[in-house]
Motif scaffolding. Structure first.
Motif, PDB file in Angstrom:
ATOM      1  N   VAL A  21       0.866  -1.181   0.000  1.00 21.41           N
ATOM      2  CA  VAL A  21       0.000   0.000   0.000  1.00 21.41           C
ATOM      3  C   VAL A  21       0.901   1.227   0.000  1.00 21.41           C
ATOM      4  O   VAL A  21       1.780   1.349   0.858  1.00 21.41           O
ATOM      5  N   VAL A  32       5.409   6.773   1.300  1.00 26.06           N
ATOM      6  CA  VAL A  32       5.424   5.771   2.358  1.00 26.06           C
ATOM      7  C   VAL A  32       4.798   4.484   1.811  1.00 26.06           C
ATOM      8  O   VAL A  32       3.761   4.529   1.155  1.00 26.06           O
ATOM      9  N   VAL A  33       5.455   3.379   2.067  1.00 24.07           N
ATOM     10  CA  VAL A  33       4.969   2.088   1.595  1.00 24.07           C
ATOM     11  C   VAL A  33       4.713   1.199   2.806  1.00 24.07           C
ATOM     12  O   VAL A  33       5.567   1.078   3.691  1.00 24.07           O
ATOM     13  N   PHE A  34       3.542   0.593   2.831  1.00 27.77           N
ATOM     14  CA  PHE A  34       3.175  -0.330   3.910  1.00 27.77           C
ATOM     15  C   PHE A  34       3.077  -1.734   3.343  1.00 27.77           C
ATOM     16  O   PHE A  34       2.439  -1.950   2.301  1.00 27.77           O
ATOM     17  N   GLY A  39       3.877  -6.048   8.014  1.00 25.57           N
ATOM     18  CA  GLY A  39       3.338  -5.053   8.943  1.00 25.57           C
ATOM     19  C   GLY A  39       4.248  -3.851   9.103  1.00 25.57           C
ATOM     20  O   GLY A  39       4.065  -3.047  10.003  1.00 25.57           O
ATOM     21  N   GLU A  40       5.230  -3.697   8.209  1.00 28.90           N
ATOM     22  CA  GLU A  40       6.189  -2.606   8.348  1.00 28.90           C
ATOM     23  C   GLU A  40       5.897  -1.465   7.375  1.00 28.90           C
ATOM     24  O   GLU A  40       5.317  -1.672   6.310  1.00 28.90           O
ATOM     25  N   VAL A  41       6.362  -0.282   7.791  1.00 28.66           N
ATOM     26  CA  VAL A  41       6.220   0.928   6.986  1.00 28.66           C
ATOM     27  C   VAL A  41       7.604   1.399   6.564  1.00 28.66           C
ATOM     28  O   VAL A  41       8.548   1.343   7.363  1.00 28.66           O
ATOM     29  N   LEU A  43       9.819   4.536   4.390  1.00 29.31           N
ATOM     30  CA  LEU A  43       9.865   5.820   3.699  1.00 29.31           C
ATOM     31  C   LEU A  43      10.788   5.655   2.495  1.00 29.31           C
ATOM     32  O   LEU A  43      11.951   5.279   2.655  1.00 29.31           O
TER      33      LEU A  43
ATOM     34  N   ALA B 247       4.677  12.542   4.075  1.00 30.99           N
ATOM     35  CA  ALA B 247       5.221  11.181   3.994  1.00 30.99           C
ATOM     36  C   ALA B 247       6.145  10.908   5.174  1.00 30.99           C
ATOM     37  O   ALA B 247       6.058   9.876   5.839  1.00 30.99           O
ATOM     38  N   LEU B 250       4.124  10.584   8.345  1.00 26.64           N
ATOM     39  CA  LEU B 250       3.411   9.311   8.437  1.00 26.64           C
ATOM     40  C   LEU B 250       4.366   8.198   8.893  1.00 26.64           C
ATOM     41  O   LEU B 250       4.014   7.375   9.746  1.00 26.64           O
ATOM     42  N   ALA B 251       5.571   8.189   8.328  1.00 26.02           N
ATOM     43  CA  ALA B 251       6.557   7.179   8.744  1.00 26.02           C
ATOM     44  C   ALA B 251       6.880   7.350  10.230  1.00 26.02           C
ATOM     45  O   ALA B 251       7.030   6.364  10.969  1.00 26.02           O
ATOM     46  N   ALA B 254       3.950   6.087  12.334  1.00 23.79           N
ATOM     47  CA  ALA B 254       3.920   4.623  12.325  1.00 23.79           C
ATOM     48  C   ALA B 254       4.980   4.069  13.270  1.00 23.79           C
ATOM     49  O   ALA B 254       4.732   3.115  14.017  1.00 23.79           O
ATOM     50  N   TYR B 260      -0.421  -0.166  14.916  1.00 20.44           N
ATOM     51  CA  TYR B 260      -1.027   0.031  13.592  1.00 20.44           C
ATOM     52  C   TYR B 260      -0.896  -1.235  12.757  1.00 20.44           C
ATOM     53  O   TYR B 260      -1.779  -1.584  11.959  1.00 20.44           O
ATOM     54  N   ASN B 261       0.211  -1.967  12.947  1.00 26.67           N
ATOM     55  CA  ASN B 261       0.421  -3.161  12.120  1.00 26.67           C
ATOM     56  C   ASN B 261      -0.515  -4.306  12.517  1.00 26.67           C
ATOM     57  O   ASN B 261      -0.806  -5.172  11.705  1.00 26.67           O
ATOM     58  N   THR B 265      -3.827  -3.128   7.022  1.00 28.36           N
ATOM     59  CA  THR B 265      -3.900  -2.038   6.057  1.00 28.36           C
ATOM     60  C   THR B 265      -4.812  -0.915   6.545  1.00 28.36           C
ATOM     61  O   THR B 265      -4.515   0.262   6.351  1.00 28.36           O
ATOM     62  N   PHE B 268      -2.915   1.375   8.808  1.00 24.33           N
ATOM     63  CA  PHE B 268      -2.023   2.252   8.055  1.00 24.33           C
ATOM     64  C   PHE B 268      -2.824   3.381   7.389  1.00 24.33           C
ATOM     65  O   PHE B 268      -2.426   4.551   7.442  1.00 24.33           O
ATOM     66  N   GLU B 269      -3.943   3.016   6.804  1.00 22.72           N
ATOM     67  CA  GLU B 269      -4.765   4.024   6.117  1.00 22.72           C
ATOM     68  C   GLU B 269      -5.281   5.081   7.093  1.00 22.72           C
ATOM     69  O   GLU B 269      -5.341   6.262   6.768  1.00 22.72           O
TER      70      GLU B 269
END
Lengths: 102, 309
Positions: A21, A32-34, A39-41, A43, B247, B250-251, B254, B260-261, B265, B268-269
Motif C-alpha cells: 500500500v 510511504v509504503v506499507f 506489517g512494516e512501513v 519511507l 510522507a 506518516l513514517a 507509524a 497500527y500493524n 492495512t 495504516f490508512e
C-alpha cells in the motif's frame, strides 16, 4: 546481501509482497509504503517507488530494470544503473523485494 | 459521583478491600491496594474522575505487597493487572509510580480497538495537536505547559485514534515530569498538584502533575487532529517551526504507534488520514513561552471546529 550481489546479472527480482500500500502526497519527493505481509512501513524516495512499480507483477534482472527506468527519465543509462543498484539495496534491506528462486 | 465524593475512610477501606472502580477516559479500571501512599495519590490525582460499579472492567489492577516479611524489612510493591505480573517488585515508596507505569503497560498492550500512538495530545476549539516524540524531547513539559495555558489535555502518553472516524479519544491522566521540568512547571502553576518524588530506573527524579479538572470533566469529548508536531527542546536555540513532509510524518507516526500493524492495512490508512488532515511540523525551542505563543498562533489561525460528542 550487498549491492554488488544485487546487481549480479543472474538475479531476477520480484516484490516480496504483492499487496503493498503506497501513500504519496502531491508535490512531495518521498512516499510511504506499507507491507501488509510484514506489517512494516518504509519511507522511500521516488526512484525506489518507480522501481517497485516496475516490478509489479513480474520479476526482472537489474539490467532490465535499468532499461525500463531509463526510458522514463532524462538521466543516462549509467546514472540509472547506479540509482537502480542503490534502490535495490534499499528495497532488499527493507524486505520489500526478494530474488526469485531460479 | 467522583472519587472525591468518598470520605477518606471509605475510600481507603474500598481500596484495601474490594477495590475502587474508576472511569479514566474510555477505560473502566478497578484498583486494589493496601498502600496508603497510593490512596493519597489517587485522592490528589484521580479525585475528579467518576467512580464506576463492579460491572465491566477493562483493567483489574492490584498494587500489592510482596511477602509478609517485606512488610517490615525494605517493603516492596508489585503490580498485577488482570492476573499478570509484568514488572519486578519495586520499593514500596514507588507504589504510585508503579501504578502509573502499570497503567501505561495496560493501555499499550490492550487497546487495540483504537490505533495507539505514543504521543501527547492537547486540544483547543475542537482542533488537536498530536505530539509524537522520543523521551527527553520535552514533550511532557510542553504538554503540561499547554494544559496549564488553556489547552485541554487529552493525554500526555497515548494518542488513541478511532479507527473509523480518526477522532482522538481523551485519556487525561497525570503528566509525568522529570528532572528540571518539575520546577519549570511548578513555577508556572504553584497551585498545581504534584505527586511524591519518584526516582525512576535511570535514577532520574520524576513527579506526576495532576490533570486539570476541566480535562477530566470533559474526558468523554473527542477531538479532531489538526496538527502533528514533533517537539524538540534544546538549550539556547531560537524557536523554529519547520514544515515536515506528510510522507515523513506518516513514517514517524507509524514508528511511534504501538499497534497500527496489528490493525493491518486499515490501521495504516487511518494513520495516513490523520496526517492527511493535519499540518505537520517540527518544533525546536528553548523558551517555553515562545513555544506556547507559536502554537497558540496556529490555533488562532483556524476556525473553531465545535465540540465533538
Amino acid at each position: 546481501m550487498t549491492a554488488a550481489t544485487q546487481t549480479d546479472s543472474h538475479l531476477r527480482w520480484q516484490l516480496a509482497d504483492d499487496h503493498l500500500v503506497v501513500r504519496r502526497w502531491h508535490g512531495e519527493t518521498e512516499c510511504v509504503v506499507f507491507s501488509p505481509l510484514s506489517g512494516e512501513v518504509h519511507l522511500l524516495n521516488l526512484p525506489a517507488l518507480a522501481l517497485l512499480d516496475t516490478l509489479s507483477g513480474r520479476a526482472l534482472l537489474a539490467r532490465e530494470l535499468t532499461e525500463h527506468l531509463a526510458g522514463d527519465s532524462s538521466l543516462d543509462t549509467d546514472e540509472w544503473a547506479v540509482a537502480v543498484g542503490d534502490a535495490l539495496t534499499t528495497l532488499d534491506r527493507a524486505g520489500l523485494i526478494e530474488p526469485r528462486a531460479p | 459521583m467522583t472519587l472525591n465524593d468518598l470520605t477518606p475512610q471509605s475510600r481507603r477501606r474500598a481500596l484495601a478491600g474490594a477495590g475502587i472502580g474508576l472511569q479514566v477516559g474510555p477505560f473502566a479500571l478497578r484498583v486494589r491496594s493496601p498502600f496508603v501512599s497510593l490512596d493519597d495519590y489517587l485522592a490528589t490525582h484521580y479525585g475528579d474522575f467518576p467512580t464506576v460499579g463492579a460491572g465491566v472492567t477493562h483493567f483489574s489492577i492490584d498494587v500489592r505487597r510482596t511477602t509478609w516479611a517485606r512488610r517490615f524489612i525494605r517493603p516492596q510493591a508489585v503490580f498485577v493487572a488482570n492476573g499478570r505480573y509484568p514488572f519486578k517488585a519495586v520499593p514500596a515508596r514507588l507504589a504510585h509510580g508503579l501504578f502509573e507505569w502499570g497503567f501505561n503497560w495496560c493501555v499499550g498492550r490492550a487497546s487495540h480497538q483504537w490505533l495507539v500512538v505514543h504521543a501527547a495530545v492537547v486540544e483547543r476549539d475542537g482542533h488537536a495537536i498530536v505530539m509524537p516524540a522520543t523521551p527527553g524531547s520535552g514533550k511532557s513539559t510542553l504538554c503540561a505547559a499547554l494544559a496549564l495555558a488553556g489547552w485541554r489535555l487529552l493525554s500526555d502518553e497515548f494518542a488513541l485514534i478511532d479507527p473509523v472516524t480518526t477522532e482522538l479519544v481523551a485519556l487525561p491522566r497525570p503528566v509525568a515530569l522529570k528532572g528540571p521540568s518539575i520546577e519549570i512547571i511548578r513555577a508556572r502553576a504553584p497551585q498545581a498538584r504534584f505527586g511524591a518524588l519518584l526516582t525512576d530506573f535511570d535514577q532520574r527524579s520524576a513527579r506526576h502533575l495532576a490533570p486539570p479538572a476541566d480535562a477530566v470533566a470533559r474526558q468523554r469529548e473527542r477531538a479532531r487532529p489538526a496538527w502533528v508536531v514533533v517537539p524538540k527542546w534544546s538549550a539556547g536555540v531560537p524557536l523554529t517551526l519547520e514544515p515536515v513532509s506528510k510522507a515523513r510524518m506518516l513514517a514517524h507516526l507509524a514508528d511511534s504507534s504501538f499497534n497500527y500493524n496489528l490493525v493491518g492495512t486499515a490501521g495504516f490508512e487511518r494513520l495516513a488520514e490523520v496526517v492527511d488532515r493535519s499540518d505537520c511540523f517540527k518544533l525546536t525551542y528553548s523558551d517555553l513561552d515562545e513555544a506556547l505563543a507559536r502554537l497558540g498562533a496556529l490555533a488562532v489561525a483556524r476556525e473553531p471546529a465545535g465540540h465533538l460528542p
